[in-house]
Design a protein around this motif. Structure first.
Motif, PDB file in Angstrom:
ATOM      1  N   LEU A  25       0.830  -1.209   0.000  1.00 33.93           N
ATOM      2  CA  LEU A  25       0.000   0.000   0.000  1.00 33.93           C
ATOM      3  C   LEU A  25       0.863   1.256   0.000  1.00 33.93           C
ATOM      4  O   LEU A  25       0.570   2.219  -0.711  1.00 33.93           O
ATOM      5  CB  LEU A  25      -0.943   0.007   1.203  1.00 33.93           C
ATOM      6  CG  LEU A  25      -2.174  -0.871   1.094  1.00 33.93           C
ATOM      7  CD1 LEU A  25      -2.869  -0.980   2.450  1.00 33.93           C
ATOM      8  CD2 LEU A  25      -3.133  -0.332   0.040  1.00 33.93           C
ATOM      9  N   SER A  26       1.925   1.234   0.770  1.00 37.02           N
ATOM     10  CA  SER A  26       2.837   2.375   0.812  1.00 37.02           C
ATOM     11  C   SER A  26       3.475   2.598  -0.556  1.00 37.02           C
ATOM     12  O   SER A  26       3.538   3.733  -1.051  1.00 37.02           O
ATOM     13  CB  SER A  26       3.904   2.141   1.876  1.00 37.02           C
ATOM     14  OG  SER A  26       4.792   3.220   1.918  1.00 37.02           O
ATOM     15  N   ALA A  27       3.938   1.532  -1.191  1.00 30.42           N
ATOM     16  CA  ALA A  27       4.550   1.641  -2.523  1.00 30.42           C
ATOM     17  C   ALA A  27       3.534   2.139  -3.548  1.00 30.42           C
ATOM     18  O   ALA A  27       3.859   2.984  -4.401  1.00 30.42           O
ATOM     19  CB  ALA A  27       5.126   0.297  -2.947  1.00 30.42           C
ATOM     20  N   LEU A  28       2.319   1.628  -3.485  1.00 25.58           N
ATOM     21  CA  LEU A  28       1.271   2.054  -4.424  1.00 25.58           C
ATOM     22  C   LEU A  28       0.914   3.519  -4.217  1.00 25.58           C
ATOM     23  O   LEU A  28       0.709   4.257  -5.191  1.00 25.58           O
ATOM     24  CB  LEU A  28       0.033   1.166  -4.283  1.00 25.58           C
ATOM     25  CG  LEU A  28       0.202  -0.274  -4.771  1.00 25.58           C
ATOM     26  CD1 LEU A  28      -0.950  -1.142  -4.274  1.00 25.58           C
ATOM     27  CD2 LEU A  28       0.294  -0.314  -6.292  1.00 25.58           C
ATOM     28  N   SER A  29       0.844   3.957  -2.971  1.00 23.49           N
ATOM     29  CA  SER A  29       0.512   5.362  -2.712  1.00 23.49           C
ATOM     30  C   SER A  29       1.629   6.266  -3.243  1.00 23.49           C
ATOM     31  O   SER A  29       1.347   7.295  -3.857  1.00 23.49           O
ATOM     32  CB  SER A  29       0.247   5.609  -1.228  1.00 23.49           C
ATOM     33  OG  SER A  29       1.413   5.475  -0.456  1.00 23.49           O
ATOM     34  N   GLN A  30       2.882   5.887  -3.036  1.00 24.06           N
ATOM     35  CA  GLN A  30       4.006   6.683  -3.537  1.00 24.06           C
ATOM     36  C   GLN A  30       4.004   6.740  -5.062  1.00 24.06           C
ATOM     37  O   GLN A  30       4.251   7.796  -5.645  1.00 24.06           O
ATOM     38  CB  GLN A  30       5.321   6.122  -3.034  1.00 24.06           C
ATOM     39  CG  GLN A  30       5.547   6.370  -1.562  1.00 24.06           C
ATOM     40  CD  GLN A  30       6.837   5.749  -1.055  1.00 24.06           C
ATOM     41  OE1 GLN A  30       7.567   5.098  -1.797  1.00 24.06           O
ATOM     42  NE2 GLN A  30       7.115   5.943   0.220  1.00 24.06           N
ATOM     43  N   ALA A  31       3.719   5.606  -5.693  1.00 24.54           N
ATOM     44  CA  ALA A  31       3.693   5.561  -7.161  1.00 24.54           C
ATOM     45  C   ALA A  31       2.612   6.476  -7.730  1.00 24.54           C
ATOM     46  O   ALA A  31       2.763   7.004  -8.830  1.00 24.54           O
ATOM     47  CB  ALA A  31       3.471   4.124  -7.634  1.00 24.54           C
ATOM     48  N   ARG A  32       1.542   6.658  -6.984  1.00 25.22           N
ATOM     49  CA  ARG A  32       0.444   7.521  -7.434  1.00 25.22           C
ATOM     50  C   ARG A  32       0.567   8.947  -6.932  1.00 25.22           C
ATOM     51  O   ARG A  32      -0.281   9.781  -7.231  1.00 25.22           O
ATOM     52  CB  ARG A  32      -0.896   6.923  -6.990  1.00 25.22           C
ATOM     53  CG  ARG A  32      -1.179   5.610  -7.696  1.00 25.22           C
ATOM     54  CD  ARG A  32      -2.583   5.117  -7.509  1.00 25.22           C
ATOM     55  NE  ARG A  32      -3.564   6.142  -7.763  1.00 25.22           N
ATOM     56  CZ  ARG A  32      -4.798   6.120  -7.248  1.00 25.22           C
ATOM     57  NH1 ARG A  32      -5.172   5.118  -6.488  1.00 25.22           N
ATOM     58  NH2 ARG A  32      -5.649   7.079  -7.508  1.00 25.22           N
ATOM     59  N   GLY A  33       1.610   9.220  -6.155  1.00 23.36           N
ATOM     60  CA  GLY A  33       1.800  10.571  -5.630  1.00 23.36           C
ATOM     61  C   GLY A  33       0.799  10.942  -4.555  1.00 23.36           C
ATOM     62  O   GLY A  33       0.447  12.110  -4.408  1.00 23.36           O
ATOM     63  N   LEU A  34       0.335   9.956  -3.809  1.00 20.64           N
ATOM     64  CA  LEU A  34      -0.643  10.168  -2.744  1.00 20.64           C
ATOM     65  C   LEU A  34      -0.035   9.802  -1.404  1.00 20.64           C
ATOM     66  O   LEU A  34       0.873   8.980  -1.329  1.00 20.64           O
ATOM     67  CB  LEU A  34      -1.868   9.270  -2.952  1.00 20.64           C
ATOM     68  CG  LEU A  34      -2.695   9.446  -4.205  1.00 20.64           C
ATOM     69  CD1 LEU A  34      -3.736   8.334  -4.307  1.00 20.64           C
ATOM     70  CD2 LEU A  34      -3.377  10.805  -4.195  1.00 20.64           C
TER      71      LEU A  34
END
Length: 74
Positions: A25-34
């Motif tokens: 989830l942390s990686a996905l949020s960073q990838a989306r700029g969130l």
């Protein structure tokens, strides 16, 4: 299992997930700029409230995103 507090629409709530799901989830949020809170809030708004709890919705989101990235690589 790790319990973390997040803020969703101004309200604090605790969510228990395995470390692997928090990492994704942390990686996905960073990838989306969130921020992680913003991603969790987005997932919360998109889930069918009566059909799944938030922890399950987060796990299903991670699974879906990982499957999508696998399909994209093929």
């Amino acid at each position: 299992m790790r319990k973390r507090s997040v803020t969703i629409d101004g309200h604090r709530t605790s969510i228990s997930l395995e470390d692997a799901f928090w990492s994704e989830l942390s990686a996905l949020s960073q990838a989306r700029g969130l921020s992680l809170n913003a991603l969790v809030a987005e997932i919360d708004r998109g889930r069918a409230q009566e059909l799944t709890n938030l922890s399950s919705a987060l796990r299903l989101y991670v699974l879906h995103e990982l499957r999508q990235s696998t399909i994209s690589r093929d």
